[in-house]
Enzyme design. Sequence first.
Site, PDB file in Angstrom:
ATOM      1  N   ASP A   1      50.136  38.778  36.847  1.00 41.49           N
ATOM      2  CA  ASP A   1      49.583  40.305  36.521  1.00 41.49           C
ATOM      3  C   ASP A   1      48.101  39.014  37.379  1.00 41.49           C
ATOM      4  O   ASP A   1      47.270  37.922  36.296  1.00 41.49           O
ATOM      5  CB  ASP A   1      48.540  40.753  35.115  1.00 41.49           C
TER       6      ASP A   1
ATOM      7  N   HIS B   1      43.702  36.392  40.801  1.00 45.28           N
ATOM      8  CA  HIS B   1      42.518  35.736  40.710  1.00 45.28           C
ATOM      9  C   HIS B   1      42.509  34.274  39.450  1.00 45.28           C
ATOM     10  O   HIS B   1      41.196  33.883  39.160  1.00 45.28           O
ATOM     11  CB  HIS B   1      41.712  36.634  39.201  1.00 45.28           C
TER      12      HIS B   1
ATOM     13  N   GLU C   1      51.682  39.118  41.248  1.00 39.12           N
ATOM     14  CA  GLU C   1      51.182  39.990  41.550  1.00 39.12           C
ATOM     15  C   GLU C   1      49.535  39.392  42.581  1.00 39.12           C
ATOM     16  O   GLU C   1      48.292  39.020  41.924  1.00 39.12           O
ATOM     17  CB  GLU C   1      50.554  41.237  40.240  1.00 39.12           C
TER      18      GLU C   1
END
Length: 473
Positions: free
Chosen positions: A215, A219, A241
């Site tokens: 997930d 980032h 992702e």
Amino acid sequence: MRRVLGIVVTAVLALAACSPAAEAPDRQGTPSPEAPNATPHVGVQLFQWPWASVARECTEVLGPNQFAFVLLSPAQEHIQGDQWWTSYQPVSYQLESKLGTRAGFQQMVAACHDAGVEVVADAVINHMAGIDGGTGVAGSAFTHYDYPGLYADADFHHCDTASGDIENYLDQQQIQECELSNLADLRTEDAAVREKIVAYLDDLVGLGVDGFRIDAAKHMRASDVQAIVEQVDGDPLIISEVIRGSGEPVQPEDYLDAGSVFAFQFAKDVSGIVPGGAVYRALDLVDGDVPSEQAYTFVTNHDTERNRQTLSYKDPDKYHLANVLLLAVPYGTPVLYGGYAFSDPDAGAPQADGVVTPVDCAEPGAIEYPEPGTWLCQHRAYAGLAQWAAVVGDAEPQNVWQEGYAVAFDRGSLGLIAINGNSTKAIEPELTTNLPDGTYCDALAPDDCSHEVRDGRVKVAVAPMTAVALYVP
Ligand code: ARE
Ligand code: CA
């Protein structure tokens, strides 16, 4: 493992190509000794499904229909609340959540494996919670930057944008060291943080998990993701992702050294082709932006069905054809989707006392405007097509036929599909096919076994916005 299976299918196709048409089955459901071995590769995201319901789905639907894997929602302890997105705010790595207990998780993995279905967990490892503090669903007390026994303040980034959030997606450092919607951002470059994450992922691998969705991978630095997954026990499948954003400095291809990625570009392309009536362009979809072997394709996921960036159950006919294209074209590994109806995008799945209640599937396609909270189980409508996809494997499209908004093609010599993207006009072309002579059923309408292949020709009637898919069982 999937690579090994790829070799098997090639061998099977080679064998099938040698077997004379006369020996092929002449009726679906009575496979001859020459019937091909299927190679399952289609997966399904069962969004917010509790573990016990996933287990049942593996046994009753996914295994028998040759689905290869199931993608779960996050399993770790999370903040309290009715919204679905509480799952994405970890509080500890205990496997106790609104979706079930650790014991239930373990039983689910065992049931899926018994059915021949692999299990991909959703790993939320970029961050912890986004609220000031409280108690998680398994009783763990926490504050925004303190998770007793796990992480303390020094384990988090504190970036210097005014809000502490990512404010500019053109700045790589902000993307990776500022907070995504206030979610406490882990210093994934630190050895101590990596160790905790690896221990969590190892725990899941120990319970039999076969792979991870990473997930919010965008980032974390790609090198952080790679370093973490390399330390994990075994060789789990990794799907990062990373949403492609134009002009952004962090892109999906940066994560290919760590494993595979979700093909957001495919989702956007297929969601553009179908409503524009350009279904005849189906085969253009094979020119994806990431290599096919590392692309996990989909029509919608839980985010895009809410922000409407892709087609979803809210566009019934178009969504149907997009799912057909997803499984029909030889690009990537397709991931179908099963979720619930909603009008409020924040609304969680039906629950009682903070626990999601067992899934009770609506009949596929039975209701046009389902009540919020109805489990849609959209993937079930493609159970037959998942078998078709397993049989055709990675065989190339052949005998491509195209007329108006319709397209048809064989996949090798074991499967044929005809797709009608015209919203008002039925078609009934007579197609040239590699399929052996015989009578075939439609993988999308298993009761319809009226399709006759004679001397390499077959006439197929396809209603507007539907498809017909035939294969050698
Ligand atoms: C919730 C509330 C927030 C609140 C926060 C903290 O909605 O208001 O501040 O909690 O309390 C999900 C939900 C969020 C939710 C979050 C935590 O979608 O609404 O926040 O859980 O509960 C970017 C990321 C991408 C991310 C999307 C949503 O790059 O990774 O945003 N997707 C994953 C999951 C989500 C999940 C998270 C990450 C967080 O799939 O379901 O959030 O774990 C451009 C950019 C993209 C960007 C996109 C949207 O396209 O290129 O990178 O995606 O815009 O902003
Ligand atoms: Ca980060």
